[in-house]
Write a protein that holds these residues in place. Structure first.
Motif, PDB file in Angstrom:
ATOM      1  N   TYR A   1      11.546 -24.254  17.743  1.00  0.00           N
ATOM      2  CA  TYR A   1      10.436 -23.444  17.245  1.00  0.00           C
ATOM      3  C   TYR A   1       9.447 -24.348  16.517  1.00  0.00           C
ATOM      4  O   TYR A   1       9.842 -25.155  15.667  1.00  0.00           O
ATOM      5  CB  TYR A   1      10.941 -22.363  16.288  1.00  0.00           C
ATOM      6  CG  TYR A   1      11.895 -21.388  16.933  1.00  0.00           C
ATOM      7  CD1 TYR A   1      11.434 -20.207  17.503  1.00  0.00           C
ATOM      8  CD2 TYR A   1      13.258 -21.667  17.013  1.00  0.00           C
ATOM      9  CE1 TYR A   1      12.308 -19.313  18.123  1.00  0.00           C
ATOM     10  CE2 TYR A   1      14.136 -20.782  17.627  1.00  0.00           C
ATOM     11  CZ  TYR A   1      13.651 -19.614  18.175  1.00  0.00           C
ATOM     12  OH  TYR A   1      14.529 -18.749  18.797  1.00  0.00           O
ATOM     13  N   LEU A   2       8.172 -24.203  16.857  1.00  0.00           N
ATOM     14  CA  LEU A   2       7.120 -24.946  16.174  1.00  0.00           C
ATOM     15  C   LEU A   2       6.821 -24.270  14.840  1.00  0.00           C
ATOM     16  O   LEU A   2       6.510 -23.073  14.799  1.00  0.00           O
ATOM     17  CB  LEU A   2       5.859 -24.991  17.032  1.00  0.00           C
ATOM     18  CG  LEU A   2       4.625 -25.640  16.381  1.00  0.00           C
ATOM     19  CD1 LEU A   2       4.861 -27.127  16.121  1.00  0.00           C
ATOM     20  CD2 LEU A   2       3.395 -25.434  17.261  1.00  0.00           C
ATOM     21  N   CYS A   3       6.904 -25.036  13.763  1.00  0.00           N
ATOM     22  CA  CYS A   3       6.660 -24.537  12.401  1.00  0.00           C
ATOM     23  C   CYS A   3       5.467 -25.300  11.829  1.00  0.00           C
ATOM     24  O   CYS A   3       5.604 -26.476  11.470  1.00  0.00           O
ATOM     25  CB  CYS A   3       7.889 -24.745  11.522  1.00  0.00           C
ATOM     26  SG  CYS A   3       9.426 -24.045  12.164  1.00  0.00           S
ATOM     27  N   ASP A   4       4.330 -24.651  11.738  1.00  0.00           N
ATOM     28  CA  ASP A   4       3.106 -25.343  11.344  1.00  0.00           C
ATOM     29  C   ASP A   4       2.497 -24.702  10.097  1.00  0.00           C
ATOM     30  O   ASP A   4       1.621 -23.850  10.176  1.00  0.00           O
ATOM     31  CB  ASP A   4       2.108 -25.335  12.500  1.00  0.00           C
ATOM     32  CG  ASP A   4       0.942 -26.272  12.267  1.00  0.00           C
ATOM     33  OD1 ASP A   4       0.804 -26.794  11.146  1.00  0.00           O
ATOM     34  OD2 ASP A   4       0.156 -26.476  13.208  1.00  0.00           O
ATOM     35  N   LEU A   5       2.977 -25.125   8.935  1.00  0.00           N
ATOM     36  CA  LEU A   5       2.416 -24.648   7.679  1.00  0.00           C
ATOM     37  C   LEU A   5       1.025 -25.211   7.442  1.00  0.00           C
ATOM     38  O   LEU A   5       0.198 -24.586   6.783  1.00  0.00           O
ATOM     39  CB  LEU A   5       3.333 -25.035   6.518  1.00  0.00           C
ATOM     40  CG  LEU A   5       4.650 -24.270   6.392  1.00  0.00           C
ATOM     41  CD1 LEU A   5       5.555 -24.948   5.363  1.00  0.00           C
ATOM     42  CD2 LEU A   5       4.416 -22.813   6.020  1.00  0.00           C
ATOM     43  N   GLY A   6       0.751 -26.398   7.967  1.00  0.00           N
ATOM     44  CA  GLY A   6      -0.543 -27.028   7.751  1.00  0.00           C
ATOM     45  C   GLY A   6      -1.700 -26.213   8.303  1.00  0.00           C
ATOM     46  O   GLY A   6      -2.784 -26.192   7.725  1.00  0.00           O
ATOM     47  N   ASP A   7      -1.469 -25.534   9.418  1.00  0.00           N
ATOM     48  CA  ASP A   7      -2.493 -24.674   9.994  1.00  0.00           C
ATOM     49  C   ASP A   7      -2.310 -23.215   9.586  1.00  0.00           C
ATOM     50  O   ASP A   7      -2.950 -22.320  10.147  1.00  0.00           O
ATOM     51  CB  ASP A   7      -2.508 -24.800  11.516  1.00  0.00           C
ATOM     52  CG  ASP A   7      -3.347 -25.975  11.988  1.00  0.00           C
ATOM     53  OD1 ASP A   7      -4.119 -26.517  11.171  1.00  0.00           O
ATOM     54  OD2 ASP A   7      -3.240 -26.357  13.169  1.00  0.00           O
ATOM     55  N   GLN A   8      -1.402 -22.973   8.634  1.00  0.00           N
ATOM     56  CA  GLN A   8      -1.219 -21.650   8.042  1.00  0.00           C
ATOM     57  C   GLN A   8      -0.819 -20.580   9.057  1.00  0.00           C
ATOM     58  O   GLN A   8      -1.306 -19.445   9.023  1.00  0.00           O
ATOM     59  CB  GLN A   8      -2.471 -21.229   7.274  1.00  0.00           C
ATOM     60  CG  GLN A   8      -2.705 -22.025   5.997  1.00  0.00           C
ATOM     61  CD  GLN A   8      -1.689 -21.693   4.906  1.00  0.00           C
ATOM     62  OE1 GLN A   8      -1.758 -20.659   4.283  1.00  0.00           O
ATOM     63  NE2 GLN A   8      -0.738 -22.595   4.685  1.00  0.00           N
TER      64      GLN A   8
END
Length: 255
Positions: free
Chosen positions: A99-106
């Protein structure tokens, strides 16, 4: 396409975390220009000042939290070592699905990127990214994400799904820390009356909100309100930190 409850429990710990470059500018003012923060120091700063960090800070913090729960994960990135670098995380469930987890792009929540998985689809989906539907196209080595806005406009990003060496990722994080960039704050926010999640952004003297109903520009501060006050109110970052960071950015010509 949604992550498991085990992964989501960790992800949800970051629901109130903005992505922001202000902490970097604030640390530059204190002489910590080339020294990336440890996760322990990030936690301390958040407790004291409400800060979080940029995409690399958030990725390293998320990795630490995931591993503390026994979840296998690793960093991924693009254009590492440049001013346009971006870092994110791949988390794996107990069956090995990624799973892709991208907090940087909110992102609102992680998304499945294994095309061979049972629930995988390349159809456009709501509820993963604020202000847009997303569509994943993955060959297992690279995932392409389409962002489909309410007005029909589209953009696209690609992520290599192979692990980045952790030493390389930390080196990229250190480089990112050393380079001042424009003052940017992004935060996903839940609208109380409807439960909808929108995306608020401040970028060099302008702020706007993206939602499933379109893009809306906010008016400039007036009366006694200042940009530092509004950013603090929207993001939860201590206003003194915001003010000092904006001063550094202005001195460097970024405001």
């Amino acid at each position: 396409m949604k992550a498991t409850e085990e992964i989501l429990r960790v992800w949800n710990r970051f629901d109130d975390f903005p992505m922001e470059t202000l902490t970097k500018a604030w640390l530059h003012a204190k002489g910590d220009r080339f020294k990336p923060r440890s996760v322990a120091l990030m936690r301390e700063h958040r407790k004291q000042y409400g800060t979080s960090g940029n995409c690399f800070d958030l990725a390293l913090w998320l990795i630490d939290e995931l591993r503390s729960e026994g979840i296998i994960c690793y960093p991924v990135g693009k254009k590492l070592g440049t001013e346009h670098a971006h870092g994110a995380v791949i988390a794996m469930d107990r069956e090995g699905k990624r799973y892709l987890c991208d907090l940087g792009d909110q992102w609102i929540q992680p998304v499945l990127v294994d095309s061979g998985a049972q629930n995988y689809t390349e159809s456009a989906l709501q509820g993963f990214f604020p202000g847009a539907r997303i569509a994943v196209s993955s060959d297992g080595v690279q995932a392409k994400i389409r962002y489909i806005r309410p007005n029909g406009k589209e953009s696209q990003a690609a992520f290599d799904l192979e692990p980045v060496g952790e030493a390389e990722f930390r080196e990229a994080a250190a480089y990112s820390q050393s380079v001042l960039s424009r003052p940017l704050v992004e935060r996903r926010m839940r609208i109380c009356d409807s439960g909808r999640i929108v995306h608020w952004e401040y970028d060099r003297g302008r702020s706007r909100i993206s939602s499933d109903r379109g893009l809306f520009a906010e008016s400039e501060p007036h009366g006694e309100e200042t940009w530092s006050g509004r950013i603090s109110r929207r993001s939860g970052i201590d206003e003194t930190v915001v003010r000092e960071a904006l001063s550094v950015c202005e001195a460097e010509g970024w405001v």
